[in-house]
Design a protein around this motif. Structure first.
Motif, PDB file in Angstrom:
ATOM      1  N   GLU A 386       0.843  -1.191   0.000  1.00 30.87           N
ATOM      2  CA  GLU A 386       0.000   0.000   0.000  1.00 30.87           C
ATOM      3  C   GLU A 386       0.880   1.244   0.000  1.00 30.87           C
ATOM      4  O   GLU A 386       1.941   1.278   0.654  1.00 30.87           O
ATOM      5  CB  GLU A 386      -0.908   0.024   1.243  1.00 30.87           C
ATOM      6  N   PRO A 387       0.483   2.306  -0.712  1.00 29.62           N
ATOM      7  CA  PRO A 387       1.260   3.549  -0.690  1.00 29.62           C
ATOM      8  C   PRO A 387       1.334   4.122   0.724  1.00 29.62           C
ATOM      9  O   PRO A 387       0.388   4.022   1.510  1.00 29.62           O
ATOM     10  CB  PRO A 387       0.462   4.477  -1.619  1.00 29.62           C
ATOM     11  N   GLY A 388       2.462   4.720   1.084  1.00 31.50           N
ATOM     12  CA  GLY A 388       2.626   5.329   2.407  1.00 31.50           C
ATOM     13  C   GLY A 388       4.072   5.323   2.842  1.00 31.50           C
ATOM     14  O   GLY A 388       4.935   4.704   2.202  1.00 31.50           O
ATOM     15  N   LEU A 389       4.369   6.006   3.953  1.00 32.52           N
ATOM     16  CA  LEU A 389       5.729   6.134   4.462  1.00 32.52           C
ATOM     17  C   LEU A 389       6.125   4.982   5.378  1.00 32.52           C
ATOM     18  O   LEU A 389       7.293   4.876   5.763  1.00 32.52           O
ATOM     19  CB  LEU A 389       5.880   7.468   5.216  1.00 32.52           C
ATOM     20  N   ASP A 390       5.185   4.169   5.764  1.00 36.17           N
ATOM     21  CA  ASP A 390       5.468   2.924   6.499  1.00 36.17           C
ATOM     22  C   ASP A 390       6.100   3.158   7.867  1.00 36.17           C
ATOM     23  O   ASP A 390       6.795   2.298   8.393  1.00 36.17           O
ATOM     24  CB  ASP A 390       6.398   1.990   5.691  1.00 36.17           C
ATOM     25  N   ARG A 391       5.850   4.329   8.476  1.00 33.82           N
ATOM     26  CA  ARG A 391       6.411   4.592   9.814  1.00 33.82           C
ATOM     27  C   ARG A 391       5.832   3.646  10.864  1.00 33.82           C
ATOM     28  O   ARG A 391       6.499   3.288  11.833  1.00 33.82           O
ATOM     29  CB  ARG A 391       6.136   6.044  10.245  1.00 33.82           C
ATOM     30  N   ASP A 392       4.570   3.266  10.661  1.00 31.58           N
ATOM     31  CA  ASP A 392       3.899   2.390  11.637  1.00 31.58           C
ATOM     32  C   ASP A 392       3.861   0.942  11.179  1.00 31.58           C
ATOM     33  O   ASP A 392       3.093   0.133  11.689  1.00 31.58           O
ATOM     34  CB  ASP A 392       2.462   2.875  11.875  1.00 31.58           C
ATOM     35  N   GLY A 393       4.687   0.607  10.225  1.00 33.03           N
ATOM     36  CA  GLY A 393       4.719  -0.766   9.723  1.00 33.03           C
ATOM     37  C   GLY A 393       4.344  -0.825   8.257  1.00 33.03           C
ATOM     38  O   GLY A 393       3.695   0.062   7.718  1.00 33.03           O
ATOM     39  N   LEU A 394       4.779  -1.889   7.665  1.00 36.29           N
ATOM     40  CA  LEU A 394       4.546  -2.093   6.231  1.00 36.29           C
ATOM     41  C   LEU A 394       3.157  -2.686   6.021  1.00 36.29           C
ATOM     42  O   LEU A 394       2.770  -3.622   6.707  1.00 36.29           O
ATOM     43  CB  LEU A 394       5.599  -3.071   5.704  1.00 36.29           C
ATOM     44  N   LYS A 395       2.387  -2.117   5.087  1.00 35.51           N
ATOM     45  CA  LYS A 395       1.050  -2.638   4.811  1.00 35.51           C
ATOM     46  C   LYS A 395       1.029  -3.245   3.414  1.00 35.51           C
ATOM     47  O   LYS A 395       1.331  -2.576   2.434  1.00 35.51           O
ATOM     48  CB  LYS A 395       0.008  -1.518   4.926  1.00 35.51           C
ATOM     49  N   LEU A 396       0.686  -4.525   3.394  1.00 36.90           N
ATOM     50  CA  LEU A 396       0.563  -5.231   2.126  1.00 36.90           C
ATOM     51  C   LEU A 396      -0.906  -5.543   1.860  1.00 36.90           C
ATOM     52  O   LEU A 396      -1.677  -5.777   2.785  1.00 36.90           O
ATOM     53  CB  LEU A 396       1.362  -6.536   2.158  1.00 36.90           C
ATOM     54  N   ARG A 397      -1.268  -5.522   0.592  1.00 37.99           N
ATOM     55  CA  ARG A 397      -2.664  -5.781   0.257  1.00 37.99           C
ATOM     56  C   ARG A 397      -2.766  -6.670  -0.976  1.00 37.99           C
ATOM     57  O   ARG A 397      -1.951  -6.571  -1.895  1.00 37.99           O
ATOM     58  CB  ARG A 397      -3.399  -4.464   0.003  1.00 37.99           C
TER      59      ARG A 397
END
Length: 487
Positions: A386-397
């Protein structure tokens, strides 16, 4: 493949429902597109005593009702009706065949016979045809299912027909094989280098095949009560889909090579023993419920009496060969289910190691979905970030890669299965028809299941109409940590 078109077509059951809804509209479609041989005549036959003109009028009425509006062309309709003739025949009365032979005339230019009738009439039909010279070397015959109700009856039918017609002139119909998306299974598997290396037990976790109907008995009570879901759907359509998914790569795209490989799959199906049948199969029968927002009756209520015939069956099957060892094939079919759907879901094995778990990224195994109806598409579910800076963890979809056949080929008319099968019958191509050894290997596997049900006195569990079947079907897969593809 060399084409060998016939000059004449004989259609038994020409006033029946299948002819009106499918066969005559299909033949008209082929005619309108210039695909029928010039001069091909179509002789309809049934017990009703119609003249040629009355048959043409009845056909015109059926085409008005069942053809899409954009396919109606008065000029094409007129020239199509000119091809039509009619001759009444009582298949059980040998004295009525000579008039049919006189009507058809010379068959040296080739005759294709389409036998859409009760299996009990196959024997008098082929003997009657033979007695009046309508079974010689220039004649081929197509048989509409059901081809028996078990191995013994199937062998009797095959013996009866093969005593008059050799195997290379017998065309056994399974209309699923005429569906465009079903044939696309072969193109997907053997026309793309990315799939075949992982199309085996090392790459695939499980295969699910679902054929779900929302309809109930309709006008098929007499047939369905003697058949049930296992014989009606699994013994032909579903096992043919299993074969196309599981078969080894044929050397050529022709009737012999493809059917050789399918037959090997049927012979490799693991026989389900009586002591295993309770764990590996689930049967159900629909009761009152709601389908599409409307309350519908249960099977027994529709039938008018209590019955133990299954309207739903789920099976965990295995193909015992090197390619598929240990891979379960989950089969599921039923009437009055939540949605109308025919599809194959191939779930691949997960990646051997996830580098994303330490950052909170969760992976799902890839799934390939081949939808046969009501839509036609091929969809591959893949993992993306998922698009984002991933500061709180990596999100996969999980994201679908779609190939919609309706969209990709929007400019091309989609043909119904019977158009292709009728044209192949007329031209003599057996690739999409079922060979005797396939049919009998299928019945051996089906008969073992039915014997197990009898030994265990298995009775179908009730499920509410408008659902996905009895709870046992969910347990069948959940025991293996697998979930049915119901989205």
């Amino acid at each position: 493949m060399e084409r060998n078109p016939v000059g004449k077509l004989l259609l038994f059951g020409a006033t029946g429902d299948l002819a009106k809804r499918m066969l005559l509209p299909s033949l008209y479609g082929l005619h309108a597109d210039g695909l029928l041989p010039e001069g091909l005549t179509i002789t309809g036959s049934a017990r009703g005593d119609l003249t040629d003109e009355q048959f043409r009028e009845a056909t015109h009425k059926a085409l008005d009702e069942f053809l899409p509006a954009d396919r109606k062309d008065e000029a094409a309709l007129s020239t199509f009706l000119d091809r039509l003739f009619f001759q009444p025949v009582d298949l059980s009365d040998a004295s009525t065949y000579q008039a049919l032979a006189d009507k058809i005339g010379d068959v040296s230019g080739g005759l294709a016979i389409y036998l859409s009738t009760a299996p009990s009439l196959f024997e008098p039909a082929v003997k009657g045809l033979q007695s009046v010279g309508l079974a010689g070397e220039t004649v081929r015959i197509a048989l509409e299912k059901p081809l028996g109700y078990d191995l013994e009856s199937s062998r009797e039918i095959n013996d009866t027909v093969s005593a008059v017609f050799p195997e290379d002139r017998i065309f056994r119909i399974d209309h699923y094989l005429g569906k465009e998306t079903v044939q696309n299974i072969l193109a997907l598997r053997f026309g793309n280098s990315m799939f075949e290396p992982v199309w085996n037990a090392r790459g695939i976790d499980n295969v699910q095949i679902t054929i779900a109907e929302t309809v109930g008995l309709e006008d098929r009570a007499g047939y369905y009560e003697g058949a049930g879901a296992l014989r009606d759907m699994v013994a032909n359509h579903m096992l043919q889909l299993v074969a196309l998914i599981a078969m080894e790569p044929p050397a050529l795209y022709d009737g012999t090579a493809i059917r050789d490989e399918k037959a090997k799959v049927f012979r490799s199906l693991r026989r389900i023993a009586p002591e295993e049948v309770q764990q590996l199969t689930v049967t159900g029968q629909y009761e009152e419920g709601a389908v599409g927002g409307k309350v519908v009756k249960g099977y027994d209520e529709e039938l008018g009496y209590d019955s133990d015939v299954e309207t739903f069956v789920a099976i965990k099957a295995h193909v015992d060969n090197w390619r598929w060892q240990g891979v379960p094939f989950y089969l599921r079919t039923g009437k009055r289910m939540a949605k109308r759907r025919s599809e194959i879901a191939i779930q691949f094995k997960p990646v051997p190691h996830s580098m994303f778990s330490g950052r909170g990224g969760l992976l799902q195994p890839n799934t390939l979905i081949i939808r046969l109806q009501p839509e036609e598409y091929i969809q591959l579910l893949v993992m993306t970030k998922e698009p984002g800076l991933d500061r709180d963890g990596l999100k996969l979809r999980e994201v679908p890669l779609n190939l919609s056949l309706d969209a990709q080929f929007a400019g091309k008319r989609r043909r119904i299965a019977y158009e292709r099968l009728l044209l192949d019958l007329i031209e003599g191509d057996q690739t999409l028809f079922v060979r005797r050894d396939e049919v009998e290997a299928q019945w051996k596997w089906i008969d073992a299941i039915r014997a197990g049900w009898a030994a265990n006195q298995t009775k179908p569990k009730h499920y509410a109409a408008g659902t996905w079947g009895p709870a046992g079907a969910i347990a069948l897969t959940e025991r293996d940590n697998v979930t049915w593809q119901d989205d």
